[in-house]
Design an enzyme around this catalytic site. Structure first.
Site, mmCIF file in Angstrom:
data_model
loop_
_atom_site.group_PDB
_atom_site.id
_atom_site.type_symbol
_atom_site.label_atom_id
_atom_site.label_comp_id
_atom_site.label_asym_id
_atom_site.label_seq_id
_atom_site.Cartn_x
_atom_site.Cartn_y
_atom_site.Cartn_z
ATOM 1 N N SER A 152 0.838 -1.190 0.000
ATOM 2 C CA SER A 152 0.000 0.000 0.000
ATOM 3 C C SER A 152 0.879 1.249 0.000
ATOM 4 C CB SER A 152 -0.956 -0.066 1.200
ATOM 5 O OG SER A 152 -2.008 0.844 1.073
ATOM 6 N N ASP A 237 -9.125 -5.527 -4.284
ATOM 7 C CA ASP A 237 -8.642 -4.168 -4.117
ATOM 8 C C ASP A 237 -9.623 -3.236 -4.807
ATOM 9 O OD1 ASP A 237 -6.262 -3.425 -2.710
ATOM 10 O OD2 ASP A 237 -5.063 -4.619 -4.103
ATOM 11 N N HIS A 269 -7.424 -6.003 0.032
ATOM 12 C CA HIS A 269 -6.251 -5.166 0.259
ATOM 13 C C HIS A 269 -5.467 -5.575 1.500
ATOM 14 C CE1 HIS A 269 -4.076 -1.356 -0.350
ATOM 15 N NE2 HIS A 269 -4.077 -1.221 0.971
#
Length: 295
Positions: A152, A237, A269
């Protein structure tokens, strides 16, 4: 088609796209999972912990190896955590160390100071300090290569490091960075300026573009001719995270960089990175293979 500003928060809120549970639930579950697994890593492995690489209170790193493991000549895997540059931390980020260390790598978990205590420029500067520390360690240990990994926001920071020239004196050699694993990253920060993500960061539009890997993709490519760069995204995601990873991978590939794009099924995610604590996870196996540790 451009996303209306009022919808950007939704598109850049990864927890709202999970297929497993609600937004608050998935964040809580993620924190619980990585905290417990990180605690277990300190029991299972040798850990040289809380090593300061800079003067900031969170500028520390932990070095993990398997018990009785060889340290000379082996690859060094460096993990930079996510949390949108203002959450998580080093203590919750060693969950992935056991299978990678067991396979034969040294695993370095990097902490850094967080917004709003510091700016994004300062965070990037701190990560560069950390990588300099690791490159010096790699030289001392005659490492076979350094491999950067970020999740991320951490993938953003790892990508920025791929553009850096570290070979400005005899102590460092950029060429020892052999590859990168960029998981569910964000590489164009401009959409974030109009979201709540930017409240602790206070980036201007110019700041966001200057610090976006998309803005210096040519420099990344020039430094990465001999590197393997793997982009991974979760099936669940958000479309924006998936788009940014796909476009960044395509841009580097078009410039001659050896890249791969992996779309990990049945993950969101959060568990796309959590599952690295498992030896039989597809991304774990791929990372071990790229570090030339697979049997």
């Amino acid at each position: 088609m451009a996303i209306p500003p009022k919808e950007l928060d939704y598109h850049y809120s990864p927890s709202r796209w999970s297929h497993r549970m609600g937004s608050d639930e998935v964040i809580e579950a993620h924190i619980n999972t990585v905290t417990q697994a990180s605690r277990e890593a300190t029991w299972l492995l040798n850990c040289d912990g809380e090593i300061s690489y800079g003067s900031g209170p969170l500028q520390k790193l932990d070095i993990f190896t398997a018990k009785n493991a060889q340290i000379k000549g082996v690859p060094i895997f460096v993990f930079i955590h996510g949390g949108y540059w203002h959450m998580m931390g080093r203590a919750k980020s060693s969950f992935l160390a056991p299978p990678l260390a067991k396979a034969g790598s040294t695993v370095v978990i990097v902490g850094y100071d967080l917004a709003p205590a510091v700016t994004m420029d300062k965070i990037v500067s701190e990560i560069k300090q950390a990588i300099r520390f690791v490159l010096k360690l790699a030289k001392e240990r005659q490492s076979s290569g350094v491999y950067l990994c970020g999740h991320s926001a951490g993938a953003h920071l790892a990508a920025v490091m791929l553009a850096c020239e570290f070979s400005d004196d005899d102590a460092f050699d950029s060429e020892i960075i052999k590859g990168a694993f960029l998981v569910s990253g964000v590489y164009d920060l401009r959409p974030l300026v109009q979201t709540t993500v930017n409240e602790p960061l206070k980036m201007t539009e110019n700041d966001a573009w200057r610090l976006s890997p998309f803005s210096f993709v040519g420099e990344i490519a020039a430094q990465s001719r001999q590197r393997d760069i793997l982009f991974a995204v979760a099936e669940y995601d958000s479309p924006e995270f998936r788009r940014q990873s796909a476009e960044m991978e395509k841009e580097l590939r078009s410039r001659g960089v050896k890249t791969r794009f992996i779309d990990v099924p049945d993950t969101d995610h959060f568990d796309v990175i959590e599952k690295l604590k498992k030896e039989d996870y597809s991304l774990t196996k791929e990372m071990i293979r790229l570090m030339h540790l697979s049997k």
